[in-house]
Design a protein around this motif. Structure first.
Motif, PDB file in Angstrom:
ATOM      1  N   LEU A   1       0.836  -1.198   0.000  1.00 22.45           N
ATOM      2  CA  LEU A   1       0.000   0.000   0.000  1.00 22.45           C
ATOM      3  C   LEU A   1       0.872   1.250   0.000  1.00 22.45           C
TER       4      LEU A   1
ATOM      5  N   LEU B   1       0.823   4.450  -2.557  1.00 18.52           N
ATOM      6  CA  LEU B   1       0.508   5.809  -2.106  1.00 18.52           C
ATOM      7  C   LEU B   1       1.663   6.750  -2.411  1.00 18.52           C
ATOM      8  N   SER B   2       2.837   6.260  -2.180  1.00 16.04           N
ATOM      9  CA  SER B   2       4.020   7.080  -2.413  1.00 16.04           C
ATOM     10  C   SER B   2       4.127   7.477  -3.878  1.00 16.04           C
TER      11      SER B   2
ATOM     12  N   TYR C   1       1.792   7.709  -6.005  1.00 11.01           N
ATOM     13  CA  TYR C   1       0.732   8.657  -6.335  1.00 11.01           C
ATOM     14  C   TYR C   1       1.094  10.075  -5.880  1.00 11.01           C
ATOM     15  N   ILE C   2       1.542  10.151  -4.647  1.00  9.77           N
ATOM     16  CA  ILE C   2       1.856  11.470  -4.098  1.00  9.77           C
ATOM     17  C   ILE C   2       2.961  12.152  -4.879  1.00  9.77           C
TER      18      ILE C   2
ATOM     19  N   ILE D   1       0.087  11.458   3.562  1.00  9.73           N
ATOM     20  CA  ILE D   1      -1.095  10.648   3.874  1.00  9.73           C
ATOM     21  C   ILE D   1      -0.875  10.015   5.232  1.00  9.73           C
TER      22      ILE D   1
ATOM     23  N   TRP E   1       1.836   7.521   7.127  1.00 10.48           N
ATOM     24  CA  TRP E   1       2.003   6.459   6.148  1.00 10.48           C
ATOM     25  C   TRP E   1       3.034   6.854   5.097  1.00 10.48           C
TER      26      TRP E   1
ATOM     27  N   LEU F   1      -5.652  12.863   4.019  1.00 13.17           N
ATOM     28  CA  LEU F   1      -4.724  13.462   3.034  1.00 13.17           C
ATOM     29  C   LEU F   1      -4.391  14.863   3.505  1.00 13.17           C
TER      30      LEU F   1
ATOM     31  N   LEU G   1      -7.776   7.966  -3.527  1.00  8.99           N
ATOM     32  CA  LEU G   1      -7.152   7.416  -2.320  1.00  8.99           C
ATOM     33  C   LEU G   1      -8.117   6.461  -1.611  1.00  8.99           C
TER      34      LEU G   1
ATOM     35  N   ILE H   1      -7.919   3.251  -3.415  1.00  8.28           N
ATOM     36  CA  ILE H   1      -6.658   2.535  -3.166  1.00  8.28           C
ATOM     37  C   ILE H   1      -6.662   1.894  -1.796  1.00  8.28           C
ATOM     38  N   ILE H   2      -7.003   2.723  -0.802  1.00  4.55           N
ATOM     39  CA  ILE H   2      -6.890   2.230   0.571  1.00  4.55           C
ATOM     40  C   ILE H   2      -7.886   1.121   0.847  1.00  4.55           C
TER      41      ILE H   2
END
Lengths: 136, 766
Positions: B276, B280-281, B283-284, B298, B309, B386, B411, B414-415
């Motif tokens: 995960l 997320l990384s 994406y950011i 996040i 996270w 976020l 998000l 994803i989560i």
């Protein structure tokens, strides 16, 4: 009341001896001897009176008609209660004796030769004793 | 009283639009309003006085609802006069209420205090700055519309000319002189610069058209994407000028990039092996690349706390500070957003009361604005937050708000997806053990907190008191049977190396001395970073079944022995049948067929075994005997244990008829009702019996002959002799008598001869 005595045996010599002894012992003065059953039966039927009681000395072992057969024929005769039979045979077979005594006509069973003392005892047999009271 | 009314009149006549509200959040009851205010907003006095402020103005079409409703928050929190920067407002026009008049208003919220220093009421005054803003806005508008500009580089004169449009794009003023240093000024991206230079150089050489799509930064610091088309004019092989156009494709470019980024991220999620955090990384970082100046983080929600996270671009130190903070109101933008379950925009960290406690941490790292969006799951619970930081004081424009919505939606997907996958996996693990867990003792070791847990069933199995015994590895090992300890320690150690589930058997000795056999399972579970997080274990007391196992082994051995004995005894019985000197067979009562036959029968009847087994009972009978056979078999069928005896005629294979004495018994033969038959050939015997009977007859004849034929002449002789001796009758001739005696004697002799002859005949019978 007369007791007529018949001797029925195919042996003529026996008949002769029987004739002598019977006279001697006073059982009868006039024994009638026959050598076959048929002859004897014919005589009985011809000479049948209410006064006559027959005493037969019957041999078993005869040709043509045995003693057993004669007994059977006597059964069918009228007035047969006035017939008494003494079976006389040379057979010492016990079975014969038994069979003989089974017949209602038979009042005694004797083995040949005829013995005087046995015959004498016969005179006191209840069936024929009445005929000898007067004589002796 | 008088004075109040006086003040009230003055207030109402003020040229500045004002409204006075009570600080009673969230109603903010209106207690007074100036005529100017009523004029601008086109509302009647009576519709305002006594109602809540937000009843009168529930929304502002140009503002986010949350922000709108929080207009008084700042002044209430800070208890200071707050100036709200010019915002767009819309009010219905006087003549046509359906039409909205748009204006820019600068709002000031001023608190008025009572003796205790508490806010008595708030004065909200507005200044119409529409005119001023319009000028500024004009530039903004033109920026939007002026999408294309043209440029020309004169190689001879070494001059660069930009059109108005281009100046707009670059956001430069009229007195800006574009020069050759344009690259450095506006293209911070090294790759962009290089591409630009190369294209230019090439154009100078070959005079072809070049096309570029480059990221740039305007003079005002705004990110833009330009599509540049250029061409060079060559005269006599020398480039005299290069010219072209540039088009602002920022919006579409950004949207395209955003789409691509989202696609990438969704693909990443589809792969089960990516963690995960990695997704997320990615994406950011992608978002931060598209929106310069944005720093995203996040935070995950765990145990009602916020845990960091991913925040790849924020300083580590700062991340550490905001890690593992409780979710509560007014604890930074993120904390508050998670608590209130709504978007929190803090445009100025330094002044916003929500950052009161942790303001310095943020400001120390140059973070001046923070916008927070809670990410909720399907059940409405907050799973993550976020956080978007800026190093400038900044309020989001509507486009940026849309971006935030878009990010939060993705998000959420994803989560949720990842958590569902994890949950599913965990559930599967649990379920696999679940049914058995009821009878299992299970334990857990949280490797991160080093906390041991032993279930009550486990304590039961171990025979320890859960209130007294502290779960620990040492205590567990102490219970393990000394002979097994070494092996167990080794196995546990192996788990950490192999990460494989382990099953093993062990013995433990309970405190009361009882030895128990256990079957134990252990599993190592990793966390997001593939490091050991938890050690799960379960064990089942298999003592009884172990003992049962041993017992079973014993029984098995015994059974084998018994089976051997039975085999031998069966063999004996089989021998009895097969080796019997008398013919024996077994036949099916229903079908008459031979089921088994022994050697003696085979020898005697002369059929082979195969022949017998294909035959039935009828085949060994002469045909005339079959009815008798059927009758006797019928009898056998009706009885259960019938011992039968009888004499029958049988026929051998060669046709020879024999007399057989049958003895039989009903048995169960391989599941069928059958008869076991013993056959005694008595033909000889019967023959002998017949012979003997014949002899008997002869003897009887002899006996008869003796009694009659022999005796008769003898009796005659005796009589005659007697007559001679005793009878003196004259009529009798002695000679005649003697002759008679002589004849009888001869007769007797002959008879005796006959007898002897007959007796000899007996011996000849055979």
């Amino acid at each position: 009341m007369e007791l007529r005595v018949l001797v029925i045996d195919d042996d003529t010599i026996f008949n002769l001896m029987a004739d002598v002894i019977l006279r001697d012992l006073g059982i009868t003065t006039q024994p009638q001897c026959f050598t076959s059953g048929q002859e004897a039966l014919a005589y009985i039927s011809q000479h049948d009176h209410a006064d006559i009681t027959y005493l037969l000395f019957l041999d078993i072992n005869m040709p043509i008609m045995t003693g057993w057969e004669v007994l059977d024929c006597l059964q069918s005769m009228p007035h047969h209660h006035r017939i008494h039979v003494v079976i006389v045979t040379s057979s010492i077979n016990r079975a014969d004796q038994k069979a003989a005594r089974a017949s209602k006509f038979v009042i005694d069973y004797m083995i040949k030769p005829l013995k005087r003392d046995i015959l004498a005892t016969l005179k006191s047999h209840k069936k024929i004793a009445p005929f000898f009271l007067a004589n002796n | 009283m008088f004075r109040e009314q006086h003040y009230s009149d003055i207030f109402q006549a003020l040229p500045t639009p004002c409204v006075v509200v009570l600080p009673n959040a969230p109603h903010f009851t209106v207690i007074n309003v100036s005529d100017a205010y009523l004029e601008i907003t086109n509302i009647r006095r009576k519709d305002m006085i006594g109602n809540g402020f937000f009843e009168v103005f529930p929304t502002n079409p140009y503002q986010n609802d949350t922000i709108w409703r929080n207009v008084f928050d700042e002044v209430i929190q800070s208890k200071k006069t707050c100036k709200v920067p010019p915002q767009k407002y819309a009010f219905p026009t006087a003549d046509v209420p359906a039409r909205l008049d748009m204006m820019y208003l600068e709002v000031v919220n001023t608190p008025v205090f009572d003796d205790k220093g508490e806010i008595k009421f708030i004065i909200r005054s507005m200044t119409d700055v529409t005119a001023t803003v319009h000028d500024e806005k004009f530039f903004e508008e033109t920026q939007r519309t002026a999408r294309i500009g043209s440029w020309e580089v004169n190689m001879a004169h070494q001059t660069v000319v930009w059109s108005e449009g281009l100046r707009d794009i670059y956001e430069v003023g009229p007195d800006f002189n574009p020069g050759f240093r344009v690259l450095e000024e506006f293209y911070p991206d090294a790759n962009a610069r290089r591409a630009f230079e190369e294209a230019f150089v090439k154009a100078i050489e070959d005079g072809n058209v070049f096309r570029l799509t480059l990221p740039m930064v305007t003079a005002k610091g705004n990110d833009r994407w330009l599509s540049i088309v250029g061409k060079s004019d060559l005269v006599g092989g020398t480039c005299v000028r290069i010219y072209g156009i540039a088009q602002d494709i920022t919006d579409s470019k950004r949207l395209t990039c955003l789409d691509d980024l989202e696609k990438t991220v969704l693909e990443l999620i589809a792969q089960p092996n990516t963690s995960l955090m990695a997704v997320l990384s990615t994406y950011i970082l992608g978002i931060e690349g598209l929106f310069n100046g944005m720093y995203c983080s996040i935070l995950g929600v765990q145990n009602n706390r916020l845990v960091n996270w991913v925040a790849p671009s924020l300083p580590e130190v700062y991340n550490a500070i905001i890690n593992d903070i409780p979710i509560s109101d007014n604890l930074g933008s993120c904390g508050t957003a998670a608590y209130r379950k709504e978007r929190i925009i803090v445009s100025d960290i330094s002044t916003d009361p929500k950052w009161a406690n942790i303001r310095d941490s943020a400001l120390d790292h140059g973070l001046k604005a923070c916008w927070s969006q809670p990410i909720m799951n399907a059940q409405g619970e907050v799973t993550a937050v976020l956080g978007i930081y800026y190093k400038q004081v900044r309020f989001p424009n509507p486009d940026e708000l849309i971006i935030i919505d878009r990010m939060s939606a993705l998000l959420r997907i994803i989560i949720e997806n990842r958590q569902n996958a994890d949950r599913a996996r965990e559930a599967a693990t649990m379920m696999a053990q679940g049914q058995e867990l009821a009878r299992f003792g299970n334990w857990q070791l949280d490797l991160e907190t080093n906390r041991h847990t032993w279930s009550p069933v486990l304590c039961d199995i171990y025979g320890v008191d859960p209130t007294v015994c502290v779960p620990s590895y040492t205590n567990y090992l102490a219970l393990v049977h000394p002979d097994d300890r070494g092996r167990v320690e080794q196995l546990v150690g192996q788990i950490f190396e192999t990460h494989q589930d382990t099953v093993f058997e062990e013995r433990i000795i309970r405190p009361d001395g009882e030895v128990r056999h256990l079957r134990s399972w252990t599993r190592l579970v990793m966390n997001e970073d593939q490091k050991p997080a938890k050690l799960f274990g379960a064990c089942l007391d298999v003592t009884e079944s172990k003992q049962a196992e041993l017992k079973l082994k014993q029984l098995h051995t015994q059974l084998e022995k018994h089976l051997k004995e039975v085999e031998q005894s069966e063999q004996k019985y089989s021998d009895l049948f097969h080796l019997s000197p008398q013919p024996m067979w077994v036949y099916d009562l229903a079908t008459y067929r031979f089921l088994d036959v022994n050697a003696a029968a085979i020898t005697h009847y002369r059929y082979t075994r195969e022949e017998f087994l294909s035959m039935s009972l009828m085949d060994i009978r002469p045909p005339e005997e079959i009815p008798k056979l059927k009758a006797s078999v019928e009898q056998s069928r009706h009885y259960d244990r019938l011992f039968f005896k009888g004499t029958f005629k049988h026929r051998k294979k060669n046709g020879e008829i024999i007399q057989v004495d049958i003895q039989s018994n009903i048995i169960q033969f391989h599941g069928r009702r059958a008869e076991l038959v013993l056959a005694n050939d008595i033909t000889e015997k019967l023959y002998h019996i017949e012979a003997i009977e014949a002899q008997n007859n002869k003897l009887q004849e002899i006996a008869w002959m003796q009694s009659h034929l022999v005796r008769a002449p003898l009796a005659r002789i005796m009589g005659l002799i007697d007559l001679i001796q005793n009878c003196l009758s004259p009529g009798i001739d002695h000679d005649q008598l003697l002759r008679a005696i002589h004849e009888s004697a001869i007769e007797l002799d002959e008879v005796l001869g006959d007898i002897t002859e007959k007796a000899e005949q007996i011996n000849l019978t055979d």
